[in-house]
Scaffold this motif. Structure first.
Motif, PDB file in Angstrom:
ATOM      1  N   MET A  37       0.716  -1.309   0.071  1.00 22.23           N
ATOM      2  CA  MET A  37      -0.102  -0.082   0.170  1.00 22.23           C
ATOM      3  C   MET A  37       0.889   1.237  -0.126  1.00 22.23           C
ATOM      4  N   GLU A  38       0.601   2.407  -0.855  1.00 20.74           N
ATOM      5  CA  GLU A  38       1.104   3.585  -0.643  1.00 20.74           C
ATOM      6  C   GLU A  38       0.219   4.517  -0.230  1.00 20.74           C
ATOM      7  N   LEU A  39       0.569   5.510   0.687  1.00 21.25           N
ATOM      8  CA  LEU A  39      -0.083   6.420   1.215  1.00 21.25           C
ATOM      9  C   LEU A  39       0.666   7.684   0.931  1.00 21.25           C
ATOM     10  N   GLN A  40      -0.292   8.855   0.151  1.00 17.67           N
ATOM     11  CA  GLN A  40       0.248   9.967  -0.219  1.00 17.67           C
ATOM     12  C   GLN A  40      -0.234  11.140   0.635  1.00 17.67           C
ATOM     13  N   SER A  41       0.941  11.801   0.987  1.00 21.33           N
ATOM     14  CA  SER A  41       0.436  12.848   1.932  1.00 21.33           C
ATOM     15  C   SER A  41       1.596  14.167   1.563  1.00 21.33           C
ATOM     16  N   ASP A  42       1.152  15.229   2.067  1.00 23.27           N
ATOM     17  CA  ASP A  42       2.145  16.459   1.659  1.00 23.27           C
ATOM     18  C   ASP A  42       3.588  16.384   2.783  1.00 23.27           C
ATOM     19  N   VAL A  43       3.123  15.837   3.976  1.00 22.61           N
ATOM     20  CA  VAL A  43       4.178  15.906   4.933  1.00 22.61           C
ATOM     21  C   VAL A  43       3.945  14.427   5.630  1.00 22.61           C
ATOM     22  N   CYS A  44       5.052  13.927   5.754  1.00 21.89           N
ATOM     23  CA  CYS A  44       5.245  12.627   6.656  1.00 21.89           C
ATOM     24  C   CYS A  44       6.166  12.924   7.867  1.00 21.89           C
ATOM     25  N   ILE A  45       5.217  12.790   9.255  1.00 20.26           N
ATOM     26  CA  ILE A  45       6.144  12.930  10.277  1.00 20.26           C
ATOM     27  C   ILE A  45       6.519  11.688  11.034  1.00 20.26           C
ATOM     28  N   ILE A  46       7.640  11.450  11.497  1.00 20.45           N
ATOM     29  CA  ILE A  46       8.125  10.444  12.075  1.00 20.45           C
ATOM     30  C   ILE A  46       8.443  10.672  13.548  1.00 20.45           C
ATOM     31  N   GLY A  47       7.776  10.190  14.434  1.00 20.92           N
ATOM     32  CA  GLY A  47       8.052  10.401  15.763  1.00 20.92           C
ATOM     33  C   GLY A  47       6.529  10.430  16.584  1.00 20.92           C
ATOM     34  N   ASN A  48       6.835   9.865  17.882  1.00 22.17           N
ATOM     35  CA  ASN A  48       5.410   9.601  18.661  1.00 22.17           C
ATOM     36  C   ASN A  48       5.414  10.634  19.731  1.00 22.17           C
ATOM     37  N   GLY A  49       6.426  11.408  19.923  1.00 20.55           N
ATOM     38  CA  GLY A  49       6.334  12.201  21.307  1.00 20.55           C
ATOM     39  C   GLY A  49       5.467  13.488  21.047  1.00 20.55           C
ATOM     40  N   ALA A  50       5.583  14.370  21.797  1.00 21.48           N
ATOM     41  CA  ALA A  50       4.517  15.685  21.744  1.00 21.48           C
ATOM     42  C   ALA A  50       4.992  16.403  20.757  1.00 21.48           C
ATOM     43  N   ILE A  51       6.375  16.478  20.321  1.00 21.56           N
ATOM     44  CA  ILE A  51       6.782  17.834  19.255  1.00 21.56           C
ATOM     45  C   ILE A  51       6.201  16.921  18.105  1.00 21.56           C
ATOM     46  N   GLY A  52       6.122  15.924  17.613  1.00 18.76           N
ATOM     47  CA  GLY A  52       5.770  15.095  16.573  1.00 18.76           C
ATOM     48  C   GLY A  52       4.368  15.325  16.410  1.00 18.76           C
TER      49      GLY A  52
ATOM     50  N   GLY B 221      -3.785  23.273   6.303  1.00 18.44           N
ATOM     51  CA  GLY B 221      -4.472  22.947   5.400  1.00 18.44           C
ATOM     52  C   GLY B 221      -3.476  21.560   4.424  1.00 18.44           C
ATOM     53  N   LEU B 222      -2.474  21.461   5.133  1.00 19.52           N
ATOM     54  CA  LEU B 222      -1.531  20.093   4.534  1.00 19.52           C
ATOM     55  C   LEU B 222      -2.284  18.834   4.740  1.00 19.52           C
ATOM     56  N   ARG B 223      -1.982  17.710   4.071  1.00 20.46           N
ATOM     57  CA  ARG B 223      -2.302  16.467   4.358  1.00 20.46           C
ATOM     58  C   ARG B 223      -1.064  15.795   5.008  1.00 20.46           C
ATOM     59  N   VAL B 224      -1.217  15.152   6.275  1.00 18.25           N
ATOM     60  CA  VAL B 224      -0.281  14.867   7.104  1.00 18.25           C
ATOM     61  C   VAL B 224      -0.550  13.436   7.379  1.00 18.25           C
ATOM     62  N   SER B 225       0.748  12.644   7.226  1.00 18.20           N
ATOM     63  CA  SER B 225       0.855  11.097   7.890  1.00 18.20           C
ATOM     64  C   SER B 225       1.811  11.283   8.913  1.00 18.20           C
ATOM     65  N   LEU B 226       1.418  10.516  10.023  1.00 18.78           N
ATOM     66  CA  LEU B 226       2.023  10.500  11.266  1.00 18.78           C
ATOM     67  C   LEU B 226       2.412   9.221  11.548  1.00 18.78           C
ATOM     68  N   LEU B 227       3.747   8.853  11.374  1.00 23.54           N
ATOM     69  CA  LEU B 227       3.965   7.637  11.799  1.00 23.54           C
ATOM     70  C   LEU B 227       4.330   7.446  13.152  1.00 23.54           C
ATOM     71  N   CYS B 228       3.531   6.930  14.097  1.00 23.66           N
ATOM     72  CA  CYS B 228       3.544   6.736  15.600  1.00 23.66           C
ATOM     73  C   CYS B 228       3.824   5.435  16.078  1.00 23.66           C
ATOM     74  N   GLY B 229       4.237   4.461  15.304  1.00 22.86           N
ATOM     75  CA  GLY B 229       4.774   3.277  15.887  1.00 22.86           C
ATOM     76  C   GLY B 229       3.406   2.558  16.633  1.00 22.86           C
ATOM     77  N   THR B 230       3.703   1.799  17.601  1.00 27.65           N
ATOM     78  CA  THR B 230       2.672   1.206  18.032  1.00 27.65           C
ATOM     79  C   THR B 230       2.579   1.205  19.757  1.00 27.65           C
ATOM     80  N   ALA B 231       2.868   2.838  19.868  1.00 29.06           N
ATOM     81  CA  ALA B 231       2.996   3.051  21.329  1.00 29.06           C
ATOM     82  C   ALA B 231       1.514   3.148  21.986  1.00 29.06           C
ATOM     83  N   VAL B 232       1.544   3.031  23.098  1.00 29.42           N
ATOM     84  CA  VAL B 232       0.122   2.911  23.947  1.00 29.42           C
ATOM     85  C   VAL B 232      -0.186   4.531  24.254  1.00 29.42           C
ATOM     86  N   PRO B 233      -1.378   4.981  23.842  1.00 30.81           N
ATOM     87  CA  PRO B 233      -1.729   6.272  24.267  1.00 30.81           C
ATOM     88  C   PRO B 233      -1.592   6.546  25.636  1.00 30.81           C
TER      89      PRO B 233
END
Length: 398
Positions: A1-16, A27-39
Motif C-alpha cells: 500500500m502507498e499512502l500519499q501526503s504533503d508531509v510525513c512525520i516520524i515520531g510519537n512524542g509531543a513535538i511530532g 491545510g496540509l495532508r499529514v501522515s504521522l508514523l507513530c509506531g505502536t505506542a500505547v496512548p
C-alpha cells in the motif's frame, strides 16, 4: 500500500504530534508514523507523571493556537511565579531570583506532565481530519527531486513532499540522511521523581548548582507537590537509583529543608532516569527532510527549555511553510533553507548557554567557584540584564 501526503512525520512524542496538528490546521495532508505506542493515560485522577516540562510563553501560545492548551487537565498544571537559583559554597554561595513581577508577565512558565500533554494531543489528533495515523516501523528512507518515500517493515510506503524527523536524540531519520553530529556525554543522568513538600512552594522553582553532586532542581506541581530533576554524576546517579526514595528525600534535605521542609515520596516506586549528552547535528535539514525537537538538538536540561526549543522548531517550520511561494512544495530546498536559517540563532544560543553553564558549575576549581557565585549575585542586582534573560526564557521579545 502507498499512502500519499504533503508531509510525513516520524515520531510519537509531543513535538511530532504538535507538528502534525499545526500542519494539518494549515491545510496540509499529514501522515504521522507513530509506531505502536500505547496512548498516554492523562486521566485527572491518574498517578502523577514523573516526567514534566516547563512550558514557556511561546510554547503555550502554540498549544493554544492548536486548541490543545484548553484541553489539558488544568488542575494538574502548575504556575511558575518565580525561579530561585543558588550556587555552591555555603555562606558565600551565589543567589539569583527571577519573578513574574520583574518579568512583567503573569507567570514565568507552566509545569505540565508528559501524560497530561500527550493525552490532550492524542484527543486532538482523533478529530484532525487531515492527519492519517500510521502504525509500523520505518526501515528505509529514499528521497529524490520530486518526493520522499518512507518504506515500512511491512512493505507499505509513505510518500510525501517533506519528511519531518521528530524521533528524538537518536533519530532514525537523521541517521538515514547521513547527517553527522558532534556528541559530548556529560557523564550524568537525570533522576526524576515527585515528592510532597512539608512547606508550600508558592509557585517557586528552585535550582541548586553544585560542583560535586551536579544540579538539583525542584519544580512546583499543584498543591504541595514538587517534581525533582537531579542531573547527577553517573556514579552518584547509580547510588540514588539503588536506594529507597525516602533516603533520596533525606539527601535533598541539605538543599531544600530551609525552603520546602521535609520531602515525602509521592509514589515510592516511581522514579526514572535518562543519560545526559549534548548532541549537535551538523545540519537540521537534508533533501526533503527537516529535523525538529531532540532530533535537531539535544541540550542539558538545566535550563528546562529542551521541549520549548522543540516547540520553537515547529513554530518556525509552520511559518516558513505557510509563507512559501505557491510554486514551491513543502520540501523545496529554498523553503528548507529558510527553516534552517530561522532556527540557527535560537538553537546556537541555547546550546552555548546550557553547555557553558554545565561546564562552569561542574568545575571545583576554587577561583572559578568564587567567580561564578559572584556572577550570580551580580546579575541579581542588574534589573535590565535580568529582564533580557527572562524575556528570552519566556520565548518572547522584550
Amino acid at each position: 500500500m502507498e499512502l500519499q501526503s504533503d508531509v510525513c512525520i516520524i515520531g510519537n512524542g509531543a513535538i511530532g504530534k504538535v507538528a502534525a496538528l499545526g500542519l494539518a490546521q494549515s491545510g496540509l495532508r499529514v501522515s504521522l508514523l507513530c509506531g505502536t505506542a500505547v496512548p498516554a493515560s492523562g486521566a485527572v485522577d491518574a498517578p502523577w507523571d514523573v516526567r514534566v516540562y516547563a512550558i514557556n510563553h511561546l510554547a503555550r501560545s502554540l498549544l493554544s493556537s492548536l486548541r490543545v492548551w484548553d484541553a489539558l487537565h488544568a488542575e494538574r498544571v502548575a504556575l511558575v511565579d518565580a525561579m530561585d537559583i543558588r550556587g555552591d559554597g555555603a555562606d558565600k554561595a551565589g543567589h539569583l531570583v527571577f519573578d513574574s513581577y520583574g518579568a512583567r508577565a503573569g507567570e514565568l512558565a507552566w509545569i505540565v506532565e508528559d501524560a497530561n500533554l500527550n493525552q490532550a494531543l492524542d484527543a486532538a489528533l482523533k478529530f484532525a481530519s487531515n492527519v492519517q495515523l500510521v502504525q509500523g516501523r520505518a526501515v528505509r528512507l529514499h528521497t529524490d527531486a520530486a518526493s520522499a518515500r518512507v518504506i515500512l517493515e511491512n512493505g507499505d510506503v509513505l510518500k510525501a513532499a517533506l519528511v519531518v524527523g521528530a524521533d528524538g536524540a537518536h533519530s532514525w531519520v537523521r541517521h538515514q540522511c547521513e547527517i553527522g553530529m558532534d556528541y559530548r556525554s556529560y557523564g550524568q543522568r537525570a533522576i526524576v521523581t515527585n515528592f510532597t513538600a512539608e512547606k508550600p512552594h508558592r509557585g517557586v522553582a528552585y535550582q541548586w548548582f553544585t560542583s560535586e553532586e551536579g544540579i538539583v532542581a525542584l519544580l512546583p506541581l499543584p498543591g504541595d507537590r514538587v517534581s525533582l530533576v537531579w542531573s547527577a554524576p553517573e556514579a552518584l546517579a547509580q547510588q540514588l537509583l539503588a536506594e529507597p526514595l525516602e533516603q533520596l528525600a533525606q539527601r535533598l534535605g541539605q538543599y531544600c529543608d530551609g525552603v520546602l521542609g521535609r520531602l515525602t515520596p509521592l509514589q515510592p516506586e516511581a522514579v526514572k532516569s535518562f543519560p545526559l549528552a549534548l548532541i549537535r547535528p551538523h545540519a537540521i535539514t537534508a533533501p526533503r527532510v527537516a529535523l525538529v525537537g531532540d532530533a535537531a538538538h539535544a541540550v542539558h536540561p538545566l535550563a528546562g527549555h529542551g521541549m520549548n526549543l522543540g516547540f520553537g522548531d515547529v513554530a518556525d517550520l509552520l511559518k516558513v511553510l505557510d509563507e512559501r511561494e505557491m510554486q514551491r512544495d513543502c520540501g523545496d530546498p529554498r523553503v528548507l533553507g529558510r527553516y534552517a536559517r530561522a532556527r540557527k540563532e535560537d538553537i546556537l544560543l541555547m546550546q552555548l548557554a546550557t553547555d557553558g553553564l554545565e561546564r562552569l558549575f561542574s568545575s571545583d576549581f576554587p577561583p572559578l567557584r568564587i567567580m561564578r557565585n559572584l556572577g550570580l549575585n551580580l546579575v541579581d542586582r542588574l534589573p535590565v540584564i535580568k529582564r533580557q534573560l527572562i524575556s528570552h526564557a519566556l520565548g518572547r521579545q522584550s
